[in-house]
Write an enzyme that holds these catalytic residues in place. Structure first.
Site, PDB file in Angstrom:
ATOM      1  N   GLY A   5     -12.919  -3.716   1.519  1.00 38.38           N
ATOM      2  CA  GLY A   5     -14.349  -3.449   1.597  1.00 38.38           C
ATOM      3  C   GLY A   5     -14.820  -2.381   0.635  1.00 38.38           C
ATOM      4  O   GLY A   5     -15.942  -2.442   0.128  1.00 38.38           O
TER       5      GLY A   5
ATOM      6  N   LYS B  84     -18.869 -16.965   3.163  1.00 47.87           N
ATOM      7  CA  LYS B  84     -20.263 -16.669   3.497  1.00 47.87           C
ATOM      8  C   LYS B  84     -21.029 -16.018   2.358  1.00 47.87           C
ATOM      9  O   LYS B  84     -20.547 -15.085   1.731  1.00 47.87           O
ATOM     10  CB  LYS B  84     -20.312 -15.755   4.723  1.00 47.87           C
TER      11      LYS B  84
ATOM     12  N   ARG C  99       0.821  -1.214   0.000  1.00 48.63           N
ATOM     13  CA  ARG C  99       0.000   0.000   0.000  1.00 48.63           C
ATOM     14  C   ARG C  99       0.856   1.265   0.000  1.00 48.63           C
ATOM     15  O   ARG C  99       0.446   2.286  -0.559  1.00 48.63           O
ATOM     16  CB  ARG C  99      -0.947  -0.005   1.202  1.00 48.63           C
TER      17      ARG C  99
ATOM     18  N   GLY D 150     -10.205  -8.115   0.421  1.00 46.98           N
ATOM     19  CA  GLY D 150      -9.005  -8.378   1.207  1.00 46.98           C
ATOM     20  C   GLY D 150      -8.510  -9.801   1.147  1.00 46.98           C
ATOM     21  O   GLY D 150      -7.307 -10.056   0.970  1.00 46.98           O
TER      22      GLY D 150
END
Length: 397
Positions: free
Chosen positions: A376, A198, A36, A353
Protein backbone atom coordinates in the site's frame (compact mmCIF):
# COMPACT_ATOMS: atom_id res chain seq x y z
CA UNK A 1 17.27 11.91 -1.71
CA UNK A 2 16.86 14.93 0.57
CA UNK A 3 16.49 12.90 3.77
CA UNK A 4 19.23 11.90 6.19
CA UNK A 5 20.71 8.53 5.19
CA UNK A 6 22.33 5.78 7.26
CA UNK A 7 25.73 6.62 5.80
CA UNK A 8 25.39 10.17 7.12
CA UNK A 9 25.38 8.90 10.72
CA UNK A 10 28.18 8.18 13.18
CA UNK A 11 27.08 4.75 14.41
CA UNK A 12 30.04 3.62 16.52
CA UNK A 13 29.07 2.99 20.12
CA UNK A 14 25.47 4.06 19.47
CA UNK A 15 22.27 2.16 20.13
CA UNK A 16 20.16 2.44 17.01
CA UNK A 17 16.38 2.06 17.09
CA UNK A 18 15.78 0.37 13.75
CA UNK A 19 12.21 0.16 12.43
CA UNK A 20 11.92 -2.68 9.93
CA UNK A 21 9.05 -4.51 8.30
CA UNK A 22 9.24 -8.10 9.50
CA UNK A 23 5.55 -8.63 8.80
CA UNK A 24 6.31 -11.95 7.11
CA UNK A 25 4.18 -15.08 6.66
CA UNK A 26 4.65 -17.81 9.27
CA UNK A 27 3.80 -21.48 8.90
CA UNK A 28 4.06 -24.02 11.71
CA UNK A 29 6.12 -21.56 13.74
CA UNK A 30 8.63 -20.94 10.93
CA UNK A 31 9.18 -18.07 8.50
CA UNK A 32 7.66 -19.08 5.16
CA UNK A 33 8.95 -16.19 3.01
CA UNK A 34 11.96 -14.21 4.26
CA UNK A 35 12.17 -11.64 1.45
CA UNK A 36 11.44 -8.69 3.72
CA UNK A 37 13.97 -9.90 6.29
CA UNK A 38 16.71 -10.31 3.69
CA UNK A 39 16.00 -6.82 2.31
CA UNK A 40 16.93 -5.29 5.69
CA UNK A 41 20.20 -7.18 6.12
CA UNK A 42 22.40 -4.48 4.53
CA UNK A 43 21.14 -1.93 7.04
CA UNK A 44 21.50 -4.27 10.03
CA UNK A 45 24.98 -5.33 8.95
CA UNK A 46 26.05 -1.70 8.42
CA UNK A 47 25.08 -0.83 11.99
CA UNK A 48 26.94 -3.87 13.36
CA UNK A 49 30.08 -3.35 11.24
CA UNK A 50 30.19 0.32 12.25
CA UNK A 51 30.22 -0.59 15.94
CA UNK A 52 26.58 0.24 16.61
CA UNK A 53 23.97 -1.84 18.41
CA UNK A 54 20.77 -2.51 16.41
CA UNK A 55 17.60 -2.42 18.51
CA UNK A 56 15.15 -3.78 15.95
CA UNK A 57 11.41 -3.11 16.14
CA UNK A 58 8.59 -4.35 13.91
CA UNK A 59 4.96 -5.38 13.84
CA UNK A 60 3.56 -8.72 12.71
CA UNK A 61 -0.02 -9.21 11.61
CA UNK A 62 -2.98 -7.51 13.27
CA UNK A 63 -3.19 -8.47 16.94
CA UNK A 64 -5.38 -5.40 17.63
CA UNK A 65 -3.50 -4.19 20.68
CA UNK A 66 -3.48 -7.54 22.48
CA UNK A 67 -0.76 -10.12 23.02
CA UNK A 68 -1.17 -13.07 20.68
CA UNK A 69 1.41 -15.86 20.82
CA UNK A 70 0.68 -16.85 17.21
CA UNK A 71 1.93 -13.40 16.15
CA UNK A 72 5.09 -13.34 18.22
CA UNK A 73 8.28 -12.24 16.47
CA UNK A 74 10.27 -15.00 18.17
CA UNK A 75 10.35 -17.23 15.02
CA UNK A 76 11.56 -14.20 13.09
CA UNK A 77 14.37 -13.66 15.60
CA UNK A 78 15.45 -17.28 15.16
CA UNK A 79 15.42 -16.90 11.36
CA UNK A 80 17.29 -13.59 11.50
CA UNK A 81 19.95 -15.23 13.66
CA UNK A 82 20.59 -17.78 10.90
CA UNK A 83 20.76 -15.11 8.20
CA UNK A 84 23.15 -12.90 10.18
CA UNK A 85 25.27 -15.79 11.44
CA UNK A 86 25.31 -14.26 14.92
CA UNK A 87 23.19 -14.33 18.07
CA UNK A 88 20.01 -12.26 18.08
CA UNK A 89 18.65 -11.51 21.54
CA UNK A 90 14.86 -11.66 21.43
CA UNK A 91 13.10 -9.61 24.08
CA UNK A 92 9.57 -10.68 25.00
CA UNK A 93 8.32 -7.10 25.17
CA UNK A 94 9.03 -3.88 23.28
CA UNK A 95 8.82 -1.41 26.20
CA UNK A 96 9.26 -1.57 29.97
CA UNK A 97 12.00 -1.89 32.56
CA UNK A 98 13.12 -5.35 31.44
CA UNK A 99 13.61 -4.13 27.85
CA UNK A 100 15.38 -0.93 28.94
CA UNK A 101 17.80 -2.80 31.18
CA UNK A 102 18.58 -5.45 28.55
CA UNK A 103 19.24 -2.94 25.78
CA UNK A 104 21.27 -0.55 27.92
CA UNK A 105 23.53 -3.42 28.96
CA UNK A 106 24.15 -4.21 25.28
CA UNK A 107 27.61 -3.95 23.82
CA UNK A 108 29.08 -3.69 20.33
CA UNK A 109 28.20 -6.81 18.33
CA UNK A 110 24.90 -7.39 20.11
CA UNK A 111 21.64 -7.49 18.12
CA UNK A 112 18.24 -7.09 19.76
CA UNK A 113 14.83 -7.82 18.29
CA UNK A 114 11.87 -6.64 20.36
CA UNK A 115 8.42 -8.21 20.54
CA UNK A 116 5.54 -7.23 18.23
CA UNK A 117 4.82 -3.50 18.46
CA UNK A 118 1.14 -4.03 17.76
CA UNK A 119 0.64 -5.97 20.97
CA UNK A 120 0.10 -2.40 22.21
CA UNK A 121 -2.83 -0.39 20.85
CA UNK A 122 -0.72 2.72 21.49
CA UNK A 123 1.45 1.81 18.47
CA UNK A 124 -1.27 2.38 15.88
CA UNK A 125 -2.68 5.28 17.91
CA UNK A 126 0.73 7.00 17.73
CA UNK A 127 0.52 7.59 21.48
CA UNK A 128 3.28 10.01 22.62
CA UNK A 129 4.15 8.11 25.82
CA UNK A 130 4.55 4.84 23.95
CA UNK A 131 6.71 6.56 21.32
CA UNK A 132 8.81 8.15 24.08
CA UNK A 133 9.30 4.74 25.73
CA UNK A 134 10.53 3.25 22.43
CA UNK A 135 12.80 6.22 21.76
CA UNK A 136 14.36 5.99 25.24
CA UNK A 137 16.01 2.71 24.18
CA UNK A 138 18.41 4.28 21.68
CA UNK A 139 20.57 7.22 20.61
CA UNK A 140 19.61 7.29 16.90
CA UNK A 141 16.64 6.27 14.79
CA UNK A 142 16.71 4.59 11.38
CA UNK A 143 13.57 3.68 9.44
CA UNK A 144 14.03 0.85 6.94
CA UNK A 145 10.34 -0.11 6.83
CA UNK A 146 9.06 1.50 3.65
CA UNK A 147 6.01 -0.76 3.73
CA UNK A 148 4.76 1.07 6.83
CA UNK A 149 5.76 4.57 5.72
CA UNK A 150 2.16 5.45 4.85
CA UNK A 151 1.11 4.92 8.48
CA UNK A 152 1.58 7.62 11.13
CA UNK A 153 2.24 5.18 13.97
CA UNK A 154 4.33 5.56 17.11
CA UNK A 155 7.24 3.59 15.63
CA UNK A 156 7.25 5.42 12.28
CA UNK A 157 6.39 9.01 13.22
CA UNK A 158 5.98 9.40 16.98
CA UNK A 159 9.52 8.29 17.91
CA UNK A 160 11.14 10.78 15.52
CA UNK A 161 10.15 13.66 17.81
CA UNK A 162 12.54 12.33 20.47
CA UNK A 163 15.65 12.03 18.29
CA UNK A 164 17.87 14.67 16.72
CA UNK A 165 18.79 12.34 13.87
CA UNK A 166 16.19 10.25 12.05
CA UNK A 167 17.59 8.56 8.95
CA UNK A 168 16.57 6.24 6.13
CA UNK A 169 18.12 2.77 5.91
CA UNK A 170 19.30 1.19 2.67
CA UNK A 171 15.94 -0.37 1.79
CA UNK A 172 13.99 2.80 2.54
CA UNK A 173 16.41 4.84 0.43
CA UNK A 174 16.24 2.33 -2.44
CA UNK A 175 12.44 2.45 -2.41
CA UNK A 176 12.32 6.24 -2.35
CA UNK A 177 14.89 6.62 -5.11
CA UNK A 178 13.41 3.97 -7.41
CA UNK A 179 9.81 5.11 -7.06
CA UNK A 180 10.81 8.78 -7.32
CA UNK A 181 12.67 8.05 -10.55
CA UNK A 182 9.71 6.29 -12.15
CA UNK A 183 7.31 8.98 -10.93
CA UNK A 184 9.30 12.16 -11.52
CA UNK A 185 11.97 11.50 -14.15
CA UNK A 186 11.37 8.19 -15.92
CA UNK A 187 13.39 7.50 -19.08
CA UNK A 188 11.03 8.09 -22.02
CA UNK A 189 8.97 6.52 -23.47
CA UNK A 190 7.38 5.59 -20.14
CA UNK A 191 4.69 2.88 -20.02
CA UNK A 192 2.52 1.99 -17.02
CA UNK A 193 0.60 -1.28 -16.83
CA UNK A 194 -2.31 -1.24 -14.38
CA UNK A 195 -4.33 -4.35 -13.61
CA UNK A 196 -6.09 -5.95 -10.69
CA UNK A 197 -9.73 -6.52 -9.86
CA UNK A 198 -11.13 -3.12 -8.93
CA UNK A 199 -11.02 0.32 -10.47
CA UNK A 200 -12.03 1.85 -7.12
CA UNK A 201 -8.63 1.03 -5.57
CA UNK A 202 -6.75 2.28 -8.64
CA UNK A 203 -8.47 5.63 -9.34
CA UNK A 204 -5.84 7.87 -7.68
CA UNK A 205 -2.92 6.09 -9.33
CA UNK A 206 -4.66 6.04 -12.73
CA UNK A 207 -5.32 9.78 -12.56
CA UNK A 208 -1.79 10.61 -11.41
CA UNK A 209 0.00 8.38 -13.91
CA UNK A 210 -2.16 9.46 -16.83
CA UNK A 211 -0.47 12.87 -16.72
CA UNK A 212 3.01 11.35 -16.73
CA UNK A 213 3.03 8.27 -18.98
CA UNK A 214 3.32 7.90 -22.74
CA UNK A 215 1.07 4.83 -22.63
CA UNK A 216 -1.24 3.47 -19.94
CA UNK A 217 -2.02 -0.22 -20.53
CA UNK A 218 -5.12 -1.50 -18.72
CA UNK A 219 -5.71 -5.15 -17.78
CA UNK A 220 -7.38 -7.28 -15.17
CA UNK A 221 -10.86 -6.92 -13.71
CA UNK A 222 -10.91 -3.14 -13.89
CA UNK A 223 -10.94 -3.44 -17.72
CA UNK A 224 -14.54 -4.61 -17.60
CA UNK A 225 -15.72 -1.54 -15.70
CA UNK A 226 -14.19 0.53 -18.50
CA UNK A 227 -15.87 -1.70 -21.10
CA UNK A 228 -19.26 -1.32 -19.47
CA UNK A 229 -18.76 2.44 -19.25
CA UNK A 230 -18.35 2.32 -23.04
CA UNK A 231 -21.69 0.50 -23.33
CA UNK A 232 -20.24 -2.93 -24.14
CA UNK A 233 -21.63 -6.29 -23.01
CA UNK A 234 -19.30 -7.80 -20.38
CA UNK A 235 -21.24 -10.98 -19.55
CA UNK A 236 -20.53 -12.28 -16.06
CA UNK A 237 -17.21 -10.44 -15.78
CA UNK A 238 -16.35 -8.58 -12.61
CA UNK A 239 -17.55 -4.96 -12.63
CA UNK A 240 -17.98 -2.10 -10.18
CA UNK A 241 -21.20 -0.48 -11.34
CA UNK A 242 -20.82 2.33 -8.82
CA UNK A 243 -17.56 3.31 -10.55
CA UNK A 244 -18.97 3.66 -14.08
CA UNK A 245 -19.04 7.46 -13.87
CA UNK A 246 -15.43 7.55 -12.72
CA UNK A 247 -14.42 5.19 -15.53
CA UNK A 248 -16.20 7.44 -18.05
CA UNK A 249 -14.48 10.50 -16.60
CA UNK A 250 -11.05 8.91 -17.08
CA UNK A 251 -11.89 7.85 -20.65
CA UNK A 252 -13.00 11.42 -21.44
CA UNK A 253 -9.90 13.08 -20.01
CA UNK A 254 -7.68 15.10 -22.38
CA UNK A 255 -4.98 12.44 -22.18
CA UNK A 256 -7.15 9.40 -22.79
CA UNK A 257 -7.19 9.12 -26.60
CA UNK A 258 -3.42 9.12 -27.01
CA UNK A 259 -2.45 7.33 -23.83
CA UNK A 260 -5.00 4.78 -22.58
CA UNK A 261 -4.82 1.34 -24.16
CA UNK A 262 -7.63 -1.08 -23.30
CA UNK A 263 -7.60 -4.80 -24.17
CA UNK A 264 -8.65 -5.51 -27.76
CA UNK A 265 -9.50 -9.14 -26.99
CA UNK A 266 -10.06 -11.24 -23.88
CA UNK A 267 -10.20 -14.81 -22.65
CA UNK A 268 -13.66 -15.93 -21.51
CA UNK A 269 -14.81 -19.03 -19.65
CA UNK A 270 -17.84 -20.62 -18.03
CA UNK A 271 -15.92 -21.49 -14.86
CA UNK A 272 -12.57 -20.55 -13.36
CA UNK A 273 -12.22 -23.71 -11.29
CA UNK A 274 -13.55 -26.34 -13.71
CA UNK A 275 -13.90 -24.77 -17.15
CA UNK A 276 -15.67 -26.53 -19.98
CA UNK A 277 -15.46 -23.48 -22.25
CA UNK A 278 -12.35 -21.35 -22.82
CA UNK A 279 -12.46 -18.94 -25.76
CA UNK A 280 -10.55 -15.94 -27.06
CA UNK A 281 -13.00 -13.24 -28.17
CA UNK A 282 -12.96 -9.59 -29.22
CA UNK A 283 -13.34 -7.09 -26.36
CA UNK A 284 -16.78 -6.12 -27.67
CA UNK A 285 -18.03 -9.69 -28.22
CA UNK A 286 -18.08 -11.14 -24.69
CA UNK A 287 -20.96 -13.66 -24.48
CA UNK A 288 -23.61 -12.79 -21.90
CA UNK A 289 -23.29 -16.21 -20.22
CA UNK A 290 -19.47 -16.20 -19.88
CA UNK A 291 -16.90 -14.44 -17.72
CA UNK A 292 -13.75 -12.68 -18.92
CA UNK A 293 -10.68 -13.77 -16.93
CA UNK A 294 -7.58 -12.61 -18.84
CA UNK A 295 -6.38 -10.40 -21.65
CA UNK A 296 -6.44 -12.12 -25.04
CA UNK A 297 -3.74 -13.19 -27.50
CA UNK A 298 -3.76 -9.98 -29.61
CA UNK A 299 -3.70 -7.83 -26.47
CA UNK A 300 -0.75 -9.79 -25.11
CA UNK A 301 1.11 -9.14 -28.37
CA UNK A 302 0.14 -5.44 -28.32
CA UNK A 303 1.20 -4.95 -24.68
CA UNK A 304 4.48 -6.78 -25.31
CA UNK A 305 5.14 -4.44 -28.24
CA UNK A 306 4.41 -1.31 -26.17
CA UNK A 307 6.60 -2.47 -23.29
CA UNK A 308 9.55 -3.41 -25.50
CA UNK A 309 9.38 -0.03 -27.23
CA UNK A 310 9.56 1.81 -23.91
CA UNK A 311 12.61 2.79 -21.87
CA UNK A 312 10.89 2.61 -18.51
CA UNK A 313 7.83 0.82 -17.14
CA UNK A 314 5.77 0.57 -13.96
CA UNK A 315 3.39 -2.30 -13.25
CA UNK A 316 0.70 -2.64 -10.63
CA UNK A 317 -1.76 -5.51 -10.71
CA UNK A 318 -2.13 -8.73 -12.72
CA UNK A 319 -3.75 -8.98 -16.15
CA UNK A 320 -6.12 -11.77 -15.15
CA UNK A 321 -6.67 -14.67 -12.78
CA UNK A 322 -2.94 -15.44 -12.63
CA UNK A 323 -3.39 -17.95 -9.80
CA UNK A 324 -5.13 -20.41 -12.14
CA UNK A 325 -3.74 -21.85 -15.38
CA UNK A 326 -4.32 -21.19 -18.26
CA UNK A 327 -5.64 -17.78 -17.12
CA UNK A 328 -2.14 -16.66 -16.13
CA UNK A 329 -0.94 -16.13 -19.72
CA UNK A 330 -1.60 -12.40 -19.85
CA UNK A 331 0.26 -11.68 -16.62
CA UNK A 332 3.02 -14.11 -17.59
CA UNK A 333 3.67 -12.55 -21.01
CA UNK A 334 3.58 -9.00 -19.66
CA UNK A 335 6.22 -9.93 -17.08
CA UNK A 336 8.29 -11.66 -19.75
CA UNK A 337 8.27 -8.41 -21.73
CA UNK A 338 9.24 -6.42 -18.64
CA UNK A 339 12.15 -8.77 -17.95
CA UNK A 340 13.31 -8.40 -21.57
CA UNK A 341 13.08 -4.62 -21.28
CA UNK A 342 15.12 -4.77 -18.07
CA UNK A 343 17.77 -6.92 -19.73
CA UNK A 344 18.00 -4.35 -22.55
CA UNK A 345 18.80 -1.65 -19.97
CA UNK A 346 15.29 -0.37 -19.36
CA UNK A 347 14.17 0.86 -15.93
CA UNK A 348 11.35 -1.33 -14.61
CA UNK A 349 9.46 -1.06 -11.33
CA UNK A 350 6.72 -3.24 -9.82
CA UNK A 351 4.58 -2.14 -6.89
CA UNK A 352 1.66 -3.47 -4.88
CA UNK A 353 1.17 -6.61 -2.82
CA UNK A 354 -0.70 -8.65 -5.44
CA UNK A 355 1.85 -7.66 -8.07
CA UNK A 356 4.76 -8.90 -5.97
CA UNK A 357 2.81 -12.09 -5.25
CA UNK A 358 2.41 -12.65 -9.01
CA UNK A 359 6.11 -11.99 -9.61
CA UNK A 360 7.02 -14.63 -7.05
CA UNK A 361 4.43 -17.21 -8.15
CA UNK A 362 5.30 -16.91 -11.85
CA UNK A 363 9.07 -17.07 -11.34
CA UNK A 364 10.15 -13.48 -12.02
CA UNK A 365 11.44 -12.57 -8.57
CA UNK A 366 14.54 -10.39 -8.75
CA UNK A 367 14.34 -9.92 -12.53
CA UNK A 368 13.05 -6.32 -12.68
CA UNK A 369 15.02 -3.21 -11.79
CA UNK A 370 13.04 -2.71 -8.59
CA UNK A 371 10.32 -4.79 -6.96
CA UNK A 372 8.83 -2.70 -4.19
CA UNK A 373 8.29 -4.27 -0.77
CA UNK A 374 5.87 -1.45 -0.04
CA UNK A 375 2.42 -2.79 -0.87
CA UNK A 376 0.00 0.00 0.00
CA UNK A 377 2.86 2.40 0.68
CA UNK A 378 4.22 2.09 -2.85
CA UNK A 379 0.77 2.73 -4.31
CA UNK A 380 0.22 5.83 -2.18
CA UNK A 381 3.67 7.07 -3.18
CA UNK A 382 2.80 6.55 -6.86
CA UNK A 383 -0.49 8.38 -6.30
CA UNK A 384 1.62 11.40 -5.37
CA UNK A 385 0.79 11.36 -1.67
CA UNK A 386 3.19 12.48 1.05
CA UNK A 387 4.00 9.46 3.25
CA UNK A 388 4.20 10.40 6.95
CA UNK A 389 6.98 7.90 7.71
CA UNK A 390 9.20 9.53 5.09
CA UNK A 391 8.15 13.08 5.93
CA UNK A 392 9.17 12.50 9.58
CA UNK A 393 12.80 11.71 8.69
CA UNK A 394 15.40 14.45 9.22
CA UNK A 395 16.04 16.66 6.20
CA UNK A 396 19.59 16.94 4.95
CA UNK A 397 20.97 20.43 5.44
Amino acid sequence: MDKLFIEDLELSGKRVLLRVDFNVPLKNGKVEDDTRIRETLPTINKIISSGGIPVIISHLGRPKGKKDSSLSLKPVAEHLEKLLGRKVTFLTNCVGEYVEKSVKNGKSGDVFLLENLRFYKEEEENAPEFAKALASLADLYINDAFATAHRAHASTVGVTKFFKQNAAGYLMAKEIESLSTILEKPPKPFVAIIGGAKISTKLPILKNLLKKVDKLLIGGGLSYTFFKALGVEIGKSICEDEQLNNASEILQSPYADKKIVLPIDVVVTDSIDSPKIIENVSWDAIPANLESVDIGKKTRELYTYEILNARSAFINGPMGVFEVKPFDKGTLEVFEALVELTEKGGFTVAGGGETIEAISKLGFKGKLTHESTGGGASLEFMEGKVLPGIEALTNRK
